[in-house]
Design a protein around this motif. Structure first.
Motif, PDB file in Angstrom:
ATOM      1  N   SER A  30     -16.832   8.427 -37.088  1.00  0.00           N
ATOM      2  CA  SER A  30     -17.458   9.376 -38.018  1.00  0.00           C
ATOM      3  C   SER A  30     -18.971   9.169 -38.133  1.00  0.00           C
ATOM      4  CB  SER A  30     -16.809   9.255 -39.398  1.00  0.00           C
ATOM      5  OG  SER A  30     -16.994   7.955 -39.918  1.00  0.00           O
ATOM      6  N   TRP A  31     -19.478   8.009 -37.753  1.00  0.00           N
ATOM      7  CA  TRP A  31     -20.919   7.724 -37.843  1.00  0.00           C
ATOM      8  C   TRP A  31     -21.673   8.199 -36.607  1.00  0.00           C
ATOM      9  CZ3 TRP A  31     -22.628   6.089 -42.428  1.00  0.00           C
ATOM     10  CH2 TRP A  31     -21.716   5.474 -43.296  1.00  0.00           C
ATOM     11  N   ARG A  32     -20.981   8.553 -35.560  1.00  0.00           N
ATOM     12  CA  ARG A  32     -21.617   8.905 -34.277  1.00  0.00           C
ATOM     13  C   ARG A  32     -22.589  10.067 -34.402  1.00  0.00           C
ATOM     14  NH1 ARG A  32     -20.244  12.037 -29.740  1.00  0.00           N
ATOM     15  NH2 ARG A  32     -18.339  12.712 -30.760  1.00  0.00           N
ATOM     16  N   SER A  33     -22.309  11.005 -35.296  1.00  0.00           N
ATOM     17  CA  SER A  33     -23.148  12.202 -35.418  1.00  0.00           C
ATOM     18  C   SER A  33     -24.588  11.886 -35.852  1.00  0.00           C
ATOM     19  CB  SER A  33     -22.520  13.191 -36.400  1.00  0.00           C
ATOM     20  OG  SER A  33     -22.457  12.632 -37.699  1.00  0.00           O
ATOM     21  N   TYR A  34     -24.815  10.717 -36.406  1.00  0.00           N
ATOM     22  CA  TYR A  34     -26.176  10.340 -36.829  1.00  0.00           C
ATOM     23  C   TYR A  34     -27.079  10.011 -35.639  1.00  0.00           C
ATOM     24  CZ  TYR A  34     -24.404  10.056 -41.611  1.00  0.00           C
ATOM     25  OH  TYR A  34     -23.849  10.350 -42.825  1.00  0.00           O
ATOM     26  N   GLY A  35     -26.503   9.638 -34.510  1.00  0.00           N
ATOM     27  CA  GLY A  35     -27.291   9.322 -33.319  1.00  0.00           C
ATOM     28  C   GLY A  35     -27.960   7.963 -33.338  1.00  0.00           C
ATOM     29  N   VAL A  36     -27.693   7.174 -34.349  1.00  0.00           N
ATOM     30  CA  VAL A  36     -28.389   5.889 -34.488  1.00  0.00           C
ATOM     31  C   VAL A  36     -27.896   4.830 -33.497  1.00  0.00           C
ATOM     32  CG1 VAL A  36     -29.113   6.253 -36.877  1.00  0.00           C
ATOM     33  CG2 VAL A  36     -26.881   5.221 -36.410  1.00  0.00           C
ATOM     34  N   CYS A  37     -26.656   4.931 -33.070  1.00  0.00           N
ATOM     35  CA  CYS A  37     -26.145   3.947 -32.116  1.00  0.00           C
ATOM     36  C   CYS A  37     -26.802   4.124 -30.750  1.00  0.00           C
ATOM     37  CB  CYS A  37     -24.624   4.022 -32.024  1.00  0.00           C
ATOM     38  SG  CYS A  37     -23.839   3.586 -33.599  1.00  0.00           S
ATOM     39  N   GLU A  38     -27.004   5.376 -30.358  1.00  0.00           N
ATOM     40  CA  GLU A  38     -27.722   5.644 -29.113  1.00  0.00           C
ATOM     41  C   GLU A  38     -29.139   5.074 -29.198  1.00  0.00           C
ATOM     42  OE1 GLU A  38     -25.879   7.857 -30.780  1.00  0.00           O
ATOM     43  OE2 GLU A  38     -24.693   9.045 -29.365  1.00  0.00           O
ATOM     44  N   GLU A  39     -29.793   5.255 -30.352  1.00  0.00           N
ATOM     45  CA  GLU A  39     -31.134   4.689 -30.553  1.00  0.00           C
ATOM     46  C   GLU A  39     -31.096   3.172 -30.451  1.00  0.00           C
ATOM     47  OE1 GLU A  39     -32.432   5.997 -34.384  1.00  0.00           O
ATOM     48  OE2 GLU A  39     -32.650   8.076 -33.767  1.00  0.00           O
ATOM     49  N   GLY A  40     -30.055   2.576 -31.026  1.00  0.00           N
ATOM     50  CA  GLY A  40     -29.911   1.124 -30.986  1.00  0.00           C
ATOM     51  C   GLY A  40     -29.774   0.597 -29.568  1.00  0.00           C
ATOM     52  N   ILE A  41     -29.009   1.292 -28.743  1.00  0.00           N
ATOM     53  CA  ILE A  41     -28.868   0.897 -27.335  1.00  0.00           C
ATOM     54  C   ILE A  41     -30.228   0.984 -26.638  1.00  0.00           C
ATOM     55  CG2 ILE A  41     -27.823   1.503 -25.108  1.00  0.00           C
ATOM     56  CD1 ILE A  41     -25.627   0.559 -26.841  1.00  0.00           C
ATOM     57  N   LYS A  42     -30.957   2.060 -26.880  1.00  0.00           N
ATOM     58  CA  LYS A  42     -32.288   2.207 -26.269  1.00  0.00           C
ATOM     59  C   LYS A  42     -33.210   1.079 -26.714  1.00  0.00           C
ATOM     60  CE  LYS A  42     -31.947   7.205 -25.779  1.00  0.00           C
ATOM     61  NZ  LYS A  42     -32.383   8.506 -26.282  1.00  0.00           N
ATOM     62  N   ASP A  43     -33.148   0.702 -27.994  1.00  0.00           N
ATOM     63  CA  ASP A  43     -33.972  -0.412 -28.491  1.00  0.00           C
ATOM     64  C   ASP A  43     -33.639  -1.714 -27.777  1.00  0.00           C
ATOM     65  OD1 ASP A  43     -35.253   1.255 -30.291  1.00  0.00           O
ATOM     66  OD2 ASP A  43     -34.171   0.510 -32.055  1.00  0.00           O
ATOM     67  N   ILE A  44     -32.351  -1.979 -27.581  1.00  0.00           N
ATOM     68  CA  ILE A  44     -31.938  -3.205 -26.900  1.00  0.00           C
ATOM     69  C   ILE A  44     -32.426  -3.190 -25.463  1.00  0.00           C
ATOM     70  CG2 ILE A  44     -29.925  -4.547 -26.106  1.00  0.00           C
ATOM     71  CD1 ILE A  44     -30.650  -4.562 -29.233  1.00  0.00           C
TER      72      ILE A  44
END
Length: 138
Positions: free
Chosen positions: A114-128
């Motif tokens: 349910s949190w996927r729609s925020y897009g923050v996990c994709e950003e987190g992967i890019k940060d790593i």
């Protein structure tokens, strides 16, 4: 040492201070802060409820033991070539994530989240991948 389940390895990358309750957010923020500031901290991979699930609010329907959550855990661990019971320093875990997961993989690995729609996990992967580590939660 923290006990974490497979998909929470990715949730921590996208964590931005939101959660299911005040107690849950406080717990996740503390765990996130520790991993960010002490990346040598060991993580033990567990099946089922972990140190984050422990603070899931009692007044909400707990999803920690749902089949799709266990499937998500297994998919993440498989992609990272990790096993339940394995211990690893957080900084080594981040390196493994950076080498094995692309931001676009979140759509597949976490398709029921349910949190996927925020897009923050994709950003987190890019940060790593950019060597930035976990974001400061303010």
């Amino acid at each position: 040492m923290f006990r974490l389940r497979g998909h929470h390895l990715l949730c921590l990358l996208g964590y931005r201070g939101m959660g299911y309750s005040r107690e849950y957010v406080e717990n996740m923020t503390q765990l996130h802060h520790t991993l960010r500031t002490a990346p040598e901290t060991e993580v033990l991979l567990v099946a089922g409820a972990d140190d984050l699930c422990e603070k899931f609010p009692e007044f909400q329907t707990c999803h920690c033991d749902d089949r799709n959550i266990h499937e998500r855990d297994a998919a993440v661990l498989k992609r990272l070539n990790l096993q339940i019971g394995q211990k690893m320093r957080w900084e080594d875990m981040l390196q493994r994530i950076g080498n094995n997961i692309l931001s676009k993989d979140i759509g597949t690995l976490c398709n029921t989240c349910s949190w996927r729609s925020y897009g923050v996990c994709e950003e987190g992967i890019k940060d790593i991948k950019a060597g930035k580590g976990l974001r400061i939660i303010g």
